[in-house]
Design a protein around this motif. Structure first.
Motif, mmCIF file in Angstrom:
data_model
loop_
_atom_site.group_PDB
_atom_site.id
_atom_site.type_symbol
_atom_site.label_atom_id
_atom_site.label_comp_id
_atom_site.label_asym_id
_atom_site.label_seq_id
_atom_site.Cartn_x
_atom_site.Cartn_y
_atom_site.Cartn_z
ATOM 1 N N SER A 187 -31.306 -13.965 -1.263
ATOM 2 C CA SER A 187 -32.390 -14.044 -2.243
ATOM 3 C C SER A 187 -32.298 -12.853 -3.202
ATOM 4 O O SER A 187 -32.189 -11.709 -2.758
ATOM 5 C CB SER A 187 -33.737 -14.034 -1.530
ATOM 6 N N PRO A 188 -32.291 -13.147 -4.513
ATOM 7 C CA PRO A 188 -32.294 -14.470 -5.129
ATOM 8 C C PRO A 188 -30.888 -15.081 -5.104
ATOM 9 O O PRO A 188 -29.919 -14.384 -4.812
ATOM 10 C CB PRO A 188 -32.735 -14.170 -6.557
ATOM 11 N N PHE A 189 -30.822 -16.360 -5.415
ATOM 12 C CA PHE A 189 -29.517 -17.018 -5.494
ATOM 13 C C PHE A 189 -29.123 -17.286 -6.945
ATOM 14 O O PHE A 189 -28.110 -17.927 -7.202
ATOM 15 C CB PHE A 189 -29.521 -18.329 -4.696
ATOM 16 N N PHE A 190 -29.925 -16.774 -7.883
ATOM 17 C CA PHE A 190 -29.637 -16.938 -9.304
ATOM 18 C C PHE A 190 -29.998 -15.654 -10.022
ATOM 19 O O PHE A 190 -31.023 -15.026 -9.735
ATOM 20 C CB PHE A 190 -30.446 -18.097 -9.894
ATOM 21 N N ALA A 191 -29.128 -15.255 -10.945
ATOM 22 C CA ALA A 191 -29.414 -14.084 -11.763
ATOM 23 C C ALA A 191 -29.044 -14.395 -13.196
ATOM 24 O O ALA A 191 -27.982 -14.983 -13.448
ATOM 25 C CB ALA A 191 -28.615 -12.882 -11.269
ATOM 26 N N PRO A 192 -29.882 -14.037 -14.160
ATOM 27 C CA PRO A 192 -29.544 -14.299 -15.557
ATOM 28 C C PRO A 192 -28.374 -13.430 -16.012
ATOM 29 O O PRO A 192 -28.282 -12.259 -15.662
ATOM 30 C CB PRO A 192 -30.828 -13.953 -16.314
ATOM 31 N N ALA A 193 -27.461 -14.032 -16.771
ATOM 32 C CA ALA A 193 -26.347 -13.269 -17.320
ATOM 33 C C ALA A 193 -26.863 -12.268 -18.340
ATOM 34 O O ALA A 193 -27.898 -12.483 -18.975
ATOM 35 C CB ALA A 193 -25.331 -14.217 -17.963
ATOM 36 N N SER A 194 -26.118 -11.169 -18.482
ATOM 37 C CA SER A 194 -26.459 -10.113 -19.441
ATOM 38 C C SER A 194 -27.857 -9.549 -19.177
ATOM 39 O O SER A 194 -28.621 -9.267 -20.111
ATOM 40 C CB SER A 194 -26.362 -10.632 -20.883
ATOM 41 N N ALA A 195 -28.184 -9.413 -17.908
ATOM 42 C CA ALA A 195 -29.484 -8.853 -17.550
ATOM 43 C C ALA A 195 -29.584 -7.406 -18.015
ATOM 44 O O ALA A 195 -28.587 -6.670 -18.053
ATOM 45 C CB ALA A 195 -29.698 -8.946 -16.050
ATOM 46 N N SER A 196 -30.779 -7.001 -18.336
ATOM 47 C CA SER A 196 -30.996 -5.645 -18.836
ATOM 48 C C SER A 196 -31.374 -4.668 -17.742
ATOM 49 O O SER A 196 -31.491 -3.463 -17.992
ATOM 50 C CB SER A 196 -32.091 -5.655 -19.906
ATOM 51 N N SER A 197 -31.581 -5.161 -16.542
ATOM 52 C CA SER A 197 -31.944 -4.286 -15.432
ATOM 53 C C SER A 197 -31.191 -4.708 -14.183
ATOM 54 O O SER A 197 -30.786 -5.870 -14.058
ATOM 55 C CB SER A 197 -33.454 -4.326 -15.177
ATOM 56 N N PRO A 198 -30.966 -3.813 -13.242
ATOM 57 C CA PRO A 198 -30.234 -4.152 -12.019
ATOM 58 C C PRO A 198 -30.934 -5.258 -11.232
ATOM 59 O O PRO A 198 -32.147 -5.456 -11.338
ATOM 60 C CB PRO A 198 -30.216 -2.832 -11.242
ATOM 61 N N LEU A 199 -30.137 -5.935 -10.408
ATOM 62 C CA LEU A 199 -30.650 -7.049 -9.612
ATOM 63 C C LEU A 199 -30.835 -6.611 -8.163
ATOM 64 O O LEU A 199 -29.865 -6.265 -7.488
ATOM 65 C CB LEU A 199 -29.667 -8.228 -9.668
ATOM 66 N N PRO A 200 -32.067 -6.623 -7.657
ATOM 67 C CA PRO A 200 -32.261 -6.358 -6.227
ATOM 68 C C PRO A 200 -31.858 -7.591 -5.421
ATOM 69 O O PRO A 200 -32.221 -8.713 -5.760
ATOM 70 C CB PRO A 200 -33.753 -6.070 -6.121
ATOM 71 N N LEU A 201 -31.128 -7.379 -4.348
ATOM 72 C CA LEU A 201 -30.562 -8.472 -3.559
ATOM 73 C C LEU A 201 -30.941 -8.295 -2.102
ATOM 74 O O LEU A 201 -30.827 -7.188 -1.553
ATOM 75 C CB LEU A 201 -29.036 -8.473 -3.717
ATOM 76 N N THR A 202 -31.430 -9.356 -1.468
ATOM 77 C CA THR A 202 -31.762 -9.331 -0.046
ATOM 78 C C THR A 202 -30.875 -10.318 0.695
ATOM 79 O O THR A 202 -30.763 -11.493 0.301
ATOM 80 C CB THR A 202 -33.243 -9.697 0.184
ATOM 81 N N VAL A 203 -30.237 -9.839 1.750
ATOM 82 C CA VAL A 203 -29.355 -10.674 2.564
ATOM 83 C C VAL A 203 -29.936 -10.728 3.970
ATOM 84 O O VAL A 203 -30.177 -9.679 4.595
ATOM 85 C CB VAL A 203 -27.922 -10.120 2.594
ATOM 86 N N ASN A 204 -30.168 -11.951 4.472
ATOM 87 C CA ASN A 204 -30.710 -12.156 5.817
ATOM 88 C C ASN A 204 -29.655 -12.754 6.722
ATOM 89 O O ASN A 204 -28.794 -13.521 6.275
ATOM 90 C CB ASN A 204 -31.926 -13.075 5.768
ATOM 91 N N GLY A 205 -29.709 -12.439 7.995
ATOM 92 C CA GLY A 205 -28.753 -12.992 8.943
ATOM 93 C C GLY A 205 -28.861 -12.316 10.278
ATOM 94 O O GLY A 205 -29.958 -12.030 10.763
ATOM 95 N N SER A 206 -27.711 -12.018 10.878
ATOM 96 C CA SER A 206 -27.667 -11.336 12.169
ATOM 97 C C SER A 206 -26.426 -10.471 12.224
ATOM 98 O O SER A 206 -25.442 -10.708 11.507
ATOM 99 C CB SER A 206 -27.660 -12.358 13.321
ATOM 100 N N GLY A 207 -26.470 -9.450 13.049
ATOM 101 C CA GLY A 207 -25.330 -8.552 13.178
ATOM 102 C C GLY A 207 -25.035 -7.760 11.926
ATOM 103 O O GLY A 207 -23.875 -7.417 11.667
ATOM 104 N N LEU A 208 -26.054 -7.410 11.148
ATOM 105 C CA LEU A 208 -25.842 -6.757 9.861
ATOM 106 C C LEU A 208 -25.955 -5.235 9.929
ATOM 107 O O LEU A 208 -25.786 -4.562 8.901
ATOM 108 C CB LEU A 208 -26.843 -7.310 8.832
ATOM 109 N N THR A 209 -26.247 -4.696 11.099
ATOM 110 C CA THR A 209 -26.332 -3.244 11.234
ATOM 111 C C THR A 209 -25.010 -2.606 10.818
ATOM 112 O O THR A 209 -23.935 -3.090 11.181
ATOM 113 C CB THR A 209 -26.672 -2.867 12.685
ATOM 114 N N SER A 210 -25.088 -1.540 10.053
ATOM 115 C CA SER A 210 -23.910 -0.827 9.513
ATOM 116 C C SER A 210 -23.160 -1.662 8.492
ATOM 117 O O SER A 210 -21.991 -1.388 8.192
ATOM 118 C CB SER A 210 -22.948 -0.409 10.638
ATOM 119 N N GLY A 211 -23.816 -2.688 7.945
ATOM 120 C CA GLY A 211 -23.145 -3.552 6.994
ATOM 121 C C GLY A 211 -23.186 -3.028 5.572
ATOM 122 O O GLY A 211 -24.089 -2.278 5.186
ATOM 123 N N THR A 212 -22.196 -3.459 4.783
ATOM 124 C CA THR A 212 -22.131 -3.155 3.368
ATOM 125 C C THR A 212 -21.986 -4.459 2.605
ATOM 126 O O THR A 212 -21.110 -5.284 2.919
ATOM 127 C CB THR A 212 -20.934 -2.245 3.045
#
Length: 993
Positions: A911-936
């Motif tokens: 989330s989100p799964f869509f981002a406008p092209a040529s955005a003027s500000s950074p996109l915050p991204l949330t990734v959900n799942g399992s086993g994500l500790t120490s993930g990049t």
């Protein structure tokens, strides 16, 4: 789809799920104007001018944006017929009928399965109760409602779904305790005047409701006992997808728990049968009775009258009459047989009125023709002492069709002599109204009031009249989408009804879009309660429930009560965004095409009257397709959550206007080819440019003239293979599909499966060739005619088929204990993680099949899903979540517990799964799942992968920020999470989203 990742230094090979994010750019399509949900046309058409919408409306036709068009699109007689045919036609057998009591028998089979699974316990009286704790197969868990509760965004927003019955608890002097019945939504109870609702009796044998009535003399204030009855089967003669019921239900605790009054079909339990199997398909079938009204004697809680429609061989499919029980529903006696009983009610403890109202007029020579009947001994100790006779004078000498009555209360007329009758024209099959008539002397004479015809050519469906309990001169009339040049007229009121006075609108006349104070069109039920000196009124229609607290005010104001009602009737093919299971799309009966965004308040995108099938591109999940009835398609390039993002598509479909097409036609995307979508009429149409242009890649496929395609199965691994099914049981396959071309042929094993409606085709994801395909069929097995089951598999591209739903071969009308019940199957899911596991959506719920080869055993799936038709079933594989779309109780989800992903990082949603092209500000991204500790989090655009600054929230969630520099251009981006084990210091695995 699934791909292997890097081989670990530990020597293990992992499989990972791929989901994507889309960085948007403007697509080369002309965008239609935004749907206008607020404009009121300057001049409305008068009610006698009917808009005819062409079924094959071309994509270049102008968009309909007026308020009026939104409620009229589905009202033409041809579209009403197609709606009826879509629901009932597929459930009928080859010979065109629904077997007697078949659904109830399947329900009983399911109860026995649940007992064997440890989910139900049989009681001494033969009924069932939920087992505590729940046992059952490994696949369990509880289904959760996703809503809509309610739907917003439409003209009448918020809305829920069709309500057929309303009853106010007489023990509550404030009128706040009320029961309602949904078309297939079951019984709901409120104790705060409709502000909040709780479903009651979701495991009842039928959730298709027709009427609810309290016993006035047997109702004590809570927590005391209170008797109430409910008639199932939806109201007789009122719908295109009315669903056969299971008789009369009874509660003794204010409607909180319910039991069936009788369970064995017999002459004393006539609503369950025995029925015959010889009637042909039409508006109604012989699957079960439909109950229009229940009435309880004011002084005897065990004396109950019922008006019902029960098919009768040699008479008509809309036969029936008035029935009586003097023992609280245990046994029933026919008092007035012949035509369908469209009304029954008490005027006093001795006087009762009834109406017989076959929609197409009385059958010639029938002993009890359509008309108004009266009993003056309706308080007899037993039913044998009660008689009904025609009133001294019928309201009209013209051919009478469906009839509804409104009886003045004993408060306003102690003699029980004031009755209003709204009578449809039998000569026009009850499409128009003959008028509203009134008698003040018990039927000795009648006068016709000045009420207009507000049925909009569907008096068989919308025609209800009821009287203010405080004043016999005040009467309300409900109809369809009628409007004059200056006012909305689907609810009308007269304040001098007994003298034949005029009717005026009782709803707002100048609403804004989404005005909650504007009751939806298509009225079905009204109920009143006197509170002090004012009269409260509840109003039920196709959009749900409304209330006014002063029905006698000069200007009636309405309160919307749909805030947490879940009554939406979804059609087939609800779809789920592959990158985020909290985004889903579904088409609903009379309530548009809707989007789910993680909360129960779904949004109507404003493009449809009846929403149709939906589809999402698995490779580019921001590509969303929705359809309306017949040939009307839209596409959103930006995720489908913004109603203004949709553009009209479909150029090239049915260019000659001659194609046969289903009311809800099939649409499907190619799981492995971005931008490719298929649409079915009696041809297969393909588009490789997101629907901008379609090309016919087949000729007319169905072998029977007038038939059409109903389902597609596209191989998830081999885009050259696609299957197509038709309403006559035909299945076709092409193995050489390419852009703009294919060669379809009928499968070789056509004679080995039923000739019933093909509802779903699912190509096995475990077969890379596309040769293994499962087919689902609607209808019922019938002794001596069609004795086959409902789910078949072919492992050779259709050359041969095996029944995997029934082991009692040749007699699947009586399936074995672990077989699938004899019930229509509406959708299939093949589990991509568990070979041999399939899930089936049926008219009584969802089942799991566990297969070894071509032999499957079946069990019920999960707990808590209402006993309702499930027309759509989809699996969001990364989160192992099944999503079910029901025809009456909205959408539901179940997190499967029968499979665990290997240890290591796994992504379930983005989330989100869509981002406008040529955005003027950074996109915050949330990734959900399992086993994500120490993930990049890794961002891969093209061949370039960028590691993002990542914050680990928990083992199941990480967040990251996408810099503006990575959002400069559009396209599909893969998002993955890499984990570096602390003890090894190397990348272990990555999961791509």
């Amino acid at each position: 789809m699934k791909l292997p990742t890097v081989t670990l230094c530990r020597g293990a090979l992992f499989f990972v799920s791929i989901l994507t994010i889309w960085v948007g750019v403007a697509l080369g399509q002309e965008k239609s104007s935004a749907p206008n949900s607020s404009a009121v046309p300057a001049a409305k058409k008068s009610p006698d001018v009917k808009k005819q919408t062409l079924p094959e409306e071309s994509a270049s036709a102008s968009e309909q944006t007026s308020v009026e068009s939104k409620w009229e699109d589905g009202d033409s007689p041809e579209l009403i017929r197609k709606r009826e045919e879509w629901f009932y036609g597929q459930r009928s057998s080859v010979n065109g009928h629904i077997p007697a009591g078949a659904r109830f028998k399947a329900f009983q089979h399911m109860q026995r399965m649940m007992e064997a699974e440890g989910k139900l316990v049989r009681q001494p009286d033969g009924s069932y109760a939920a087992a505590t704790p729940q046992a059952g197969p490994v696949v369990g868990g509880a289904w959760s409602s996703l809503g809509p509760a309610p739907t917003t965004g439409g003209l009448f927003s918020p809305v829920s779904g069709r309500i057929e019955a309303i009853a106010v608890d007489p023990s509550d002097p404030m009128g706040n305790t009320v029961l309602i019945g949904g078309a297939q939504g079951g019984i709901w109870r409120s104790t705060d005047g409709g502000n909040t609702w709780t479903p009651k009796g979701d495991s009842n044998p039928s959730l298709a409701m027709g009427s609810i009535a309290f016993a006035p003399s047997g109702c004590n204030p809570s927590p005391g006992s209170c008797t109430v009855y409910a008639g199932t089967g939806e109201q007789a003669s009122i719908g295109f997808d009315v669903y056969y019921g299971a008789g009369v239900l009874k509660s003794t605790d204010h409607g909180q728990t319910w039991t069936q009054t009788c369970t064995t079909p017999s002459s004393t339990c006539p609503f369950l049968g025995p029925f015959t199997n010889t009637l042909n398909f039409g508006f109604f079938n012989d699957g079960g009775a439909r109950i229009s009204y229940i009435a309880v004697n004011p002084t005897n809680p065990n004396l109950v009258l019922v008006g019902a429609q029960i098919p009768s061989v040699g008479v008509s499919e809309t036969a029936g009459g008035i029935y009586c029980s003097s023992d609280g529903g245990a046994t029933w006696t026919s008092l007035l047989s012949g035509e369908a009983g469209s009304f029954v009610g008490f005027a006093s403890f001795t006087v009762a009125y009834a109406a017989l109202g076959r929609p197409s007029g009385s059958v010639a020579g029938t002993a009890n023709p359509n008309g108004v009947y009266k009993s003056t001994n309706a308080n007899a100790a037993s039913c044998s002492g009660i008689t009904f006779s025609p009133v001294a004078q019928q309201p009209t000498i013209q051919s009478m069709g469906r009839i509804d009555l409104g009886i003045a209360s004993a408060t306003s007329d102690p003699t029980g002599s004031t009755v209003y009758a709204s009578i449809a024209n039998g000569a026009t099959n009850s499409t128009t109204n003959l008028g509203v008539f009134v008698t003040t002397n018990g039927g000795v004479s009648w006068i016709q009031t000045a009420a207009p015809d507000i049925c909009r050519r569907q008096c068989w469906y919308d025609n209800v009249i009821k009287v203010d309990p405080n004043n016999k001169d005040i009467v309300f009339l409900g109809g369809s989408s009628a409007a004059s040049f200056t006012a909305f007229e689907w609810v009308m009121r007269s304040t001098n009804g007994t003298s034949g006075g005029a009717f005026s609108p009782a709803i707002p006349t100048s609403p804004s879009g989404g005005d909650p104070g504007l009751p939806h069109v298509d009225q079905h039920a009204m109920a009143f309660v006197k509170i002090g000196s004012t009269v409260r009124m509840y109003l039920g229609n196709d959009g749900g429930l409304w209330r006014t607290d002063d029905a006698e005010a000069p200007t009636v104001t309405w309160m919307n009560l749909n805030q947490n009602l879940t009554l939406t009737q979804f059609y087939s093919n609800l779809s789920v965004n592959p990158s985020n299971p909290t985004i889903a799309f579904g088409g609903a009966q009379d309530n548009g095409s809707q989007v789910f965004q993680g909360n129960p308040n779904w949004t109507d995108n404003g493009h449809c009257g009846d929403g149709g099938q939906t589809a999402v591109d698995f490779q580019v999940p921001t590509s969303v397709y929705i359809t309306c009835q017949l040939i009307r398609l839209f596409f959103s390039p930006s995720g489908g959550t913004d109603p203004t993002s949709y553009v009209r598509i479909g150029s090239g479909i049915n260019p000659n206007g001659t194609d046969g097409v289903d009311f809800i036609p099939p649409i499907a995307t190619d799981p492995s080819t971005p931008g490719r979508v298929y649409f079915g009429t009696d041809h297969v149409y393909q588009s490789s440019d997101n629907g901008t242009t379609f090309t016919a890649i087949s000729g007319v496929l169905p072998t029977r003239t007038g038939n059409y395609l109903t389902a597609f199965g596209v191989s998830p691994n081999n885009p050259a293979v696609i299957y197509a099914g038709a309403n006559g049981g035909d299945i076709f396959v092409a193995t050489n599909v390419a852009p703009g071309s294919a060669s379809f042929s009928q499968v070789g094993g056509q004679s080995q499966h039923p000739f019933r409606n093909v509802t779903a085709l699912a190509v096995d994801p475990h077969d890379q060739t596309g040769n293994t395909v499962y087919a689902a069929f609607s209808g019922f097995a019938v002794s001596g005619q069609d004795t086959l089951g409902h789910v078949f598999v072919s492992i050779n591209g259709g050359a041969g088929w095996t029944d995997v739903s029934c082991t009692n071969l040749g007699a699947c009308q009586t399936p074995n204990a672990t077989d699938l019940p004899n019930i229509p199957v509406n959708d299939l899911v093949i589990d991509p993680d568990l070979p041999g596991t399939i899930y089936a959506a049926t008219d009584i719920g969802v089942f799991q099949g566990t297969c070894v080869g071509t032999v499957c055993t079946w069990n019920t799936l999960g707990t808590g899903l209402p006993n309702v038709s499930v027309l759509s079933l989809k699996l969001h594989e990364p989160s192992r979540t099944l999503v079910a779309g029901t025809h009456g109780r909205g959408a539901w989800s179940l997190v499967l517990t029968n499979f665990s992903f290997p240890a290591g990082p796994h992504i379930t949603s983005l989330s989100p799964f869509f981002a406008p092209a040529s955005a003027s500000s950074p996109l915050p991204l949330t990734v959900n799942g399992s086993g994500l500790t120490s993930g990049t989090v890794q961002w891969k655009a093209g061949s370039t992968t960028t590691a993002l600054t990542t914050t680990v929230v928990s083992d199941s969630q990480v967040t990251a920020t996408v810099p503006v520099s990575l959002l400069a251009s559009g396209g599909t981006v893969q998002v993955s999470v890499s984990v570096v084990p602390l003890e090894l210091g190397v990348k272990e695995n990555q999961t791509v989203l």
